[in-house]
Motif scaffolding. Structure first.
Motif, PDB file in Angstrom:
ATOM      1  N   THR A  99      44.207  21.266  41.707  1.00 14.45           N
ATOM      2  CA  THR A  99      42.990  22.881  40.480  1.00 14.45           C
ATOM      3  C   THR A  99      43.894  24.277  41.918  1.00 14.45           C
ATOM      4  OG1 THR A  99      42.056  20.978  39.902  1.00 14.45           O
ATOM      5  CG2 THR A  99      41.163  23.304  40.359  1.00 14.45           C
ATOM      6  N   VAL A 100      44.023  24.488  41.649  1.00 12.12           N
ATOM      7  CA  VAL A 100      44.508  26.285  41.923  1.00 12.12           C
ATOM      8  C   VAL A 100      43.801  27.568  41.215  1.00 12.12           C
ATOM      9  CG1 VAL A 100      45.994  27.849  42.733  1.00 12.12           C
ATOM     10  CG2 VAL A 100      46.826  25.311  42.186  1.00 12.12           C
ATOM     11  N   THR A 101      42.895  27.662  41.772  1.00 14.78           N
ATOM     12  CA  THR A 101      42.226  29.476  42.327  1.00 14.78           C
ATOM     13  C   THR A 101      42.694  30.851  41.963  1.00 14.78           C
ATOM     14  OG1 THR A 101      39.966  30.434  41.828  1.00 14.78           O
ATOM     15  CG2 THR A 101      40.756  29.271  43.669  1.00 14.78           C
ATOM     16  N   VAL A 102      42.427  31.210  40.604  1.00 20.69           N
ATOM     17  CA  VAL A 102      43.873  32.926  41.097  1.00 20.69           C
ATOM     18  C   VAL A 102      42.592  34.189  40.355  1.00 20.69           C
ATOM     19  CG1 VAL A 102      46.301  31.674  42.367  1.00 20.69           C
ATOM     20  CG2 VAL A 102      45.529  32.034  39.348  1.00 20.69           C
ATOM     21  N   SER A 103      42.691  34.914  39.962  1.00 21.69           N
ATOM     22  CA  SER A 103      43.068  35.849  39.363  1.00 21.69           C
ATOM     23  C   SER A 103      43.431  35.651  38.009  1.00 21.69           C
ATOM     24  CB  SER A 103      42.740  37.550  39.521  1.00 21.69           C
ATOM     25  OG  SER A 103      44.231  37.589  39.700  1.00 21.69           O
ATOM     26  N   PRO A 104      42.728  35.822  36.794  1.00 23.07           N
ATOM     27  CA  PRO A 104      43.844  35.529  35.256  1.00 23.07           C
ATOM     28  C   PRO A 104      45.273  36.830  35.812  1.00 23.07           C
ATOM     29  CG  PRO A 104      41.291  36.036  34.668  1.00 23.07           C
ATOM     30  CD  PRO A 104      41.380  36.196  36.367  1.00 23.07           C
ATOM     31  N   ALA A 105      45.002  37.886  37.116  1.00 23.37           N
ATOM     32  CA  ALA A 105      45.831  38.949  36.530  1.00 23.37           C
ATOM     33  C   ALA A 105      47.125  38.651  37.525  1.00 23.37           C
ATOM     34  CB  ALA A 105      45.523  40.734  37.094  1.00 23.37           C
ATOM     35  N   PHE A 106      46.775  38.036  38.746  1.00 18.49           N
ATOM     36  CA  PHE A 106      47.259  37.170  39.641  1.00 18.49           C
ATOM     37  C   PHE A 106      48.409  36.008  39.381  1.00 18.49           C
ATOM     38  CE2 PHE A 106      48.947  34.763  43.253  1.00 18.49           C
ATOM     39  CZ  PHE A 106      50.077  35.836  43.421  1.00 18.49           C
ATOM     40  N   VAL A 127      49.550  20.719  37.434  1.00 20.99           N
ATOM     41  CA  VAL A 127      49.057  22.208  38.180  1.00 20.99           C
ATOM     42  C   VAL A 127      47.836  22.491  37.314  1.00 20.99           C
ATOM     43  CG1 VAL A 127      48.977  24.905  38.851  1.00 20.99           C
ATOM     44  CG2 VAL A 127      50.642  22.668  38.895  1.00 20.99           C
ATOM     45  N   ARG A 128      46.456  22.650  37.399  1.00 21.01           N
ATOM     46  CA  ARG A 128      45.038  22.930  36.621  1.00 21.01           C
ATOM     47  C   ARG A 128      44.893  24.483  37.274  1.00 21.01           C
ATOM     48  NH1 ARG A 128      39.494  22.904  36.112  1.00 21.01           N
ATOM     49  NH2 ARG A 128      39.575  21.610  38.279  1.00 21.01           N
ATOM     50  N   LEU A 129      45.030  25.320  36.353  1.00 18.76           N
ATOM     51  CA  LEU A 129      44.967  26.966  37.178  1.00 18.76           C
ATOM     52  C   LEU A 129      43.401  26.977  36.642  1.00 18.76           C
ATOM     53  CD1 LEU A 129      47.729  28.541  36.505  1.00 18.76           C
ATOM     54  CD2 LEU A 129      46.780  27.745  38.204  1.00 18.76           C
ATOM     55  N   ASP A 130      41.812  27.430  37.317  1.00 19.02           N
ATOM     56  CA  ASP A 130      41.106  28.216  37.660  1.00 19.02           C
ATOM     57  C   ASP A 130      41.348  29.340  38.108  1.00 19.02           C
ATOM     58  OD1 ASP A 130      38.758  29.202  37.545  1.00 19.02           O
ATOM     59  OD2 ASP A 130      37.857  27.141  37.945  1.00 19.02           O
ATOM     60  N   THR A 131      41.214  30.289  36.344  1.00 16.44           N
ATOM     61  CA  THR A 131      41.546  32.085  36.080  1.00 16.44           C
ATOM     62  C   THR A 131      40.202  32.800  36.626  1.00 16.44           C
ATOM     63  OG1 THR A 131      42.014  32.059  33.848  1.00 16.44           O
ATOM     64  CG2 THR A 131      43.773  31.668  35.821  1.00 16.44           C
ATOM     65  N   ASN A 132      38.855  31.984  37.309  1.00 14.26           N
ATOM     66  CA  ASN A 132      37.837  32.656  36.683  1.00 14.26           C
ATOM     67  C   ASN A 132      37.595  33.735  38.296  1.00 14.26           C
ATOM     68  OD1 ASN A 132      34.670  32.416  36.883  1.00 14.26           O
ATOM     69  ND2 ASN A 132      33.954  30.886  36.692  1.00 14.26           N
ATOM     70  N   LEU A 133      36.845  34.986  37.148  1.00 14.54           N
ATOM     71  CA  LEU A 133      36.909  35.494  38.647  1.00 14.54           C
ATOM     72  C   LEU A 133      35.870  35.823  39.208  1.00 14.54           C
ATOM     73  CD1 LEU A 133      38.021  39.081  36.554  1.00 14.54           C
ATOM     74  CD2 LEU A 133      38.791  38.005  38.159  1.00 14.54           C
ATOM     75  N   LYS A 134      34.008  34.931  38.473  1.00 14.75           N
ATOM     76  CA  LYS A 134      33.411  35.050  39.378  1.00 14.75           C
ATOM     77  C   LYS A 134      33.315  34.110  40.921  1.00 14.75           C
ATOM     78  CE  LYS A 134      30.103  35.923  35.649  1.00 14.75           C
ATOM     79  NZ  LYS A 134      29.092  34.866  34.989  1.00 14.75           N
TER      80      LYS A 134
END
Length: 302
Positions: A99-106, A127-134
């Motif tokens: 699980t990888v956290t990144v911004s939606p834009a990145f 790979v599971r992307l977490d694009t939560n900005l908070k």
């Protein structure tokens, strides 16, 4: 004495005590202030004792009671132990999800176009992307690793610098062809400026005002578009709607493909912020986290 069933209530209490505010706790936990307050009240009812004094000095502050203050170090130590236990469980070979956290834009402008190379390198990991900005809790939301843009200070996380970047104006080739003249930076003021509001200006996030000041221009643009997503800012520029202040990491592929053109390359403006690989200290012992971290650094070098 039995432990309360509701660990969420304990977490809500600990975060509220740390911030002295239900609203700030709600932002960290990604829930509503009312939900945090209800969890804390549930815990107080279960314990049959109040946990906070409510102080009102312009805005409401939550002050832990003497009993709560004594208990907080043990509660925090307990959550640290739980976090370590969860990390050990996640090291099981049966867990192939990273699980990888990144911004939606990145994700859109940098990571996703390159992700197939990581999957070829590590085919056993999904790979599971977490694009939560908070702001997110790496333990509660089971995040293994992430990329964050900022000054490099995130509580409880290791932050390794991944990339620095430059900031400069860009526009579409079509807009540049139609413009009467864009020979001098001052002539930009005749165009529509596209502003990136994806981060708070107080964080040091580069702005048009800062770039114009660097270029020796004291006037502000009169025609503006404001967008709170960096990828959408660039897409708006690609569509020919104005001049965007681009970040070199985000715009690299668009420049290479000819979708955008850099303006006034002689003006050098380095962003005070950078991209960092972030993870919990204990997570680096997990093989899939090590591989992904090393792959990110190799992609930048490559």
């Amino acid at each position: 004495m039995k432990l309360p069933i509701h660990l969420n209530a304990l977490k809500a209490f600990e975060v509220s005590a740390r911030h002295q505010s239900f609203s700030a706790a709600a932002e960290e936990l990604n829930v509503t202030p009312a939900a945090v307050g209800q969890l804390v009240r549930t815990l107080e009812e279960w314990l049959e004792t109040p946990l906070f004094h409510r102080a009102n000095s312009g805005k409401i502050r939550l002050l832990p009671t003497e009993t709560a203050e004594r208990a907080l170090p043990e509660i925090r130590a307990g959550f640290d132990k739980l976090s370590q236990g969860l990390e050990l469980l996640q090291q099981s070979p049966a867990s192939g999800i990273l699980t990888v956290t990144v911004s939606p834009a990145f994700a859109a402008k940098w990571l996703l176009p390159r992700l197939d190379r990581f999957q070829a390198l590590c085919p056993e990991s999904d790979v599971r992307l977490d694009t939560n900005l908070k702001p997110i809790d790496f333990v509660i939301q089971r995040v293994d690793i992430g990329v964050r843009y900022g000054a490099g200070n995130w509580q409880g996380l290791v932050a390794e610098k991944l990339m620095e970047e430059e900031v400069f104006p860009v526009c579409s080739p079509q807009l540049l062809a139609k413009a009467d003249s864009l020979i001098k930076p001052r002539q930009l003021l005749q165009q529509t400026f596209i502003h990136d509001l994806s981060m708070d200006e107080d964080s040091g996030f580069p702005t048009w005002s800062a770039w114009l000041n660097k270029a020796g221009i004291n006037h502000q643009p009169t025609h503006n578009i404001q967008i709170n997503n960096s990828a959408a800012v660039l897409q708006t520029a690609i569509d020919g709607s104005g001049i965007a202040l681009a970040r070199s990491v985000m715009v690299k592929d668009d420049l290479a493909a000819g979708r955008l053109v850099r303006l006034f390359p002689e003006i050098q403006f380095e962003s005070p912020l950078a991209y960092f690989v972030v993870y919990k200290p204990e997570s680096i012992d997990i093989a899939k986290v090590q591989v992904f971290r090393d792959w990110l650094h190799q992609e930048v070098k490559g």
